[in-house]
Structures are given as structure tokens and as C-alpha cells.
Design an enzyme around this catalytic site. Sequence first.
Site: not given
Length: 263
Positions: A67, A71, A93, A95, A98, A125, A167, A208, A235-236
Site C-alpha cells: 500500500r 499511496y 471520503y 475527512h 483523518v 467516520a 482499521q 456508518a 469497520s471501526t
Amino acid sequence: QGSLVCVGTGLNLAGQITVLSQSYIEHAEVVFTLMPDGFAERWVGRLNKDVRSLQPFYAQKGEVKNRRETYAQMVAAIVTQVYLGKKVVCALYGHPGVFACVGHMAVEQLQREGYRAQMEPGVSAEACLWADLGVDPASSGHQSFEASQFMYYQHAVSAAAYLVLWQIGLAGEHTLTKFHTTSDKLQVLVELLQQWYPLEHEIIIYEAATLPIQSPRIETLRLKDLPNARLTDISTLCIPPSEKLTLNHQALTQLGISADDFG
Ligand code: SAM
């Protein structure tokens, strides 16, 4: 001269973007996007005629790709358009800054090179989480960590405050090439969390809604059951306090007050 504005589009389709951020998208010459799904991508596509998804930079089916490389390529694609003199917007998506590094990396690089680059805040989120759970984090305070970083480093946790682990679906995935954690890794996390929380403590898996027709996923389970929970890339994990706040008598004495003075 080219410029960059990173904007957040919120979580829920079309409704959680600020008026300012939407206007930046509408007036940009090039818009890069990283959206939760195709619906959101198509919605941004209707706001501007040059919208380019950053999604293809992620590993495609059968490909193994770190990853960090993804990035770096995303940042390169964004800054290249700024170098070409374009007014660029990067719409991410939530913020844009964040628990998301691409926007920060692009803004920082461009500012260092003397370009105009800025970030606009968005609904993250976590902002949705407090609203959907009906919790004011000020009630006890809260701590937020990226789940893997939480496992790799020493952190001082207050069991009297809310703990949010982002994450969680990638917890302990150190290779940065896979898109899911394993029950073994989650078991290590449970053992770590046992320092502060009993195994029977109730924890919440939160997702969410990303479409107006959806409801949020708010699933309560026991800490001990986390390794078998259904976790996704959105999922958080939210862990409510397991202890009551305790008074800091030394500070109170120094302030010359007692608990009765502040209710
Ligand atoms: N910048 C995003 C924000 O402001 O919400 C966060 C991006 S971060 C790379 C991805 C993590 O955000 C997920 O693993 C999860 O913890 C959280 N997340 C993303 N979408 C979510 C959703 N729909 N519900 C709950 N958490 C979400």
C-alpha cells in the site's frame, strides 16, 4: 500556477459534504476521487467533467502490491496535474486528513515546493460514530488509534475513557499487501486489551451508513468474541469505558477546589 485543495465528502452519499468543498469540486479543472463505492464515485462524476478515480492504484485482482507504493503513486498522479498548471481537487471520503495519508502527503509536498495546497475538513467516520451511538465523547474523554499501530507500540490507555480503534479489519496486517486481518491477530489484540478491560466487557463494531437508504451497523459483542467477529474494511471498533473517572486530588488541592465545586 497549479494548486491543490483536498476536500472530504463525508460518509453518507451526497449529504455530508460541505458547501465549500462541493464548490471546490465543481470549479476544479481536475478532480481525483477516493470514494466508498461506485454510487459516490458517480455522484462526484456529475459535479465535474474531469473526475479521475484513484481506486485503480490499489492492487488489482491477483496482484500483490504494497500500500505504500499505492499511496506514492496516488500522490504522484495528483501532484503531476498541479505541475501541469491545473487547479486540482482531491476528493476523499470522510475527512480527507483523518486516518488518511494521501492528502497530507500531497499537500505537504506541494507546499514545500511553493505551490498553493490546502485541506478542507470533512465529516469523518468518528464524527458519524458519536452521532449514531448518541455519545458525547466529552462525557469521559476518548482516545483514537489506528488498530495496528495500537498493537505495535506502547500506548497509555485510560479505561475510564472511550477507545476508538480505526482499521480494525486490518489489525496487525503488517505486510501492507492484504486487505484483512485474521482471528489469530485479533486474539493478540484481545490479550493486549485485557490489560485494561475484562473479557466480558461489551465492545461495539461500528459501520456508518454510506447510502441514505442504509442504517448504520452497531453491533455489540463481548471483548472475548472479537476474534470471530465479522469485520470489513469500513469497520471501526469502539470500546466504551470499563471504569469510572477518578478524581485527581493533587490537582484539585492545587486548584483549591473539591468535587462539590464543579458538580
Ligand atoms: N478519512 C476517513 C474518515 O475520515 O472517516 C478514514 C479513512 S481510514 C483509511 C479507513 C478506516 O476508517 C476504516 O478502516 C474504518 O476504521 C473507518 N471507516 C471508514 N468508513 C467507515 C464507515 N462507513 N463506518 C465506520 N468507520 C469507517
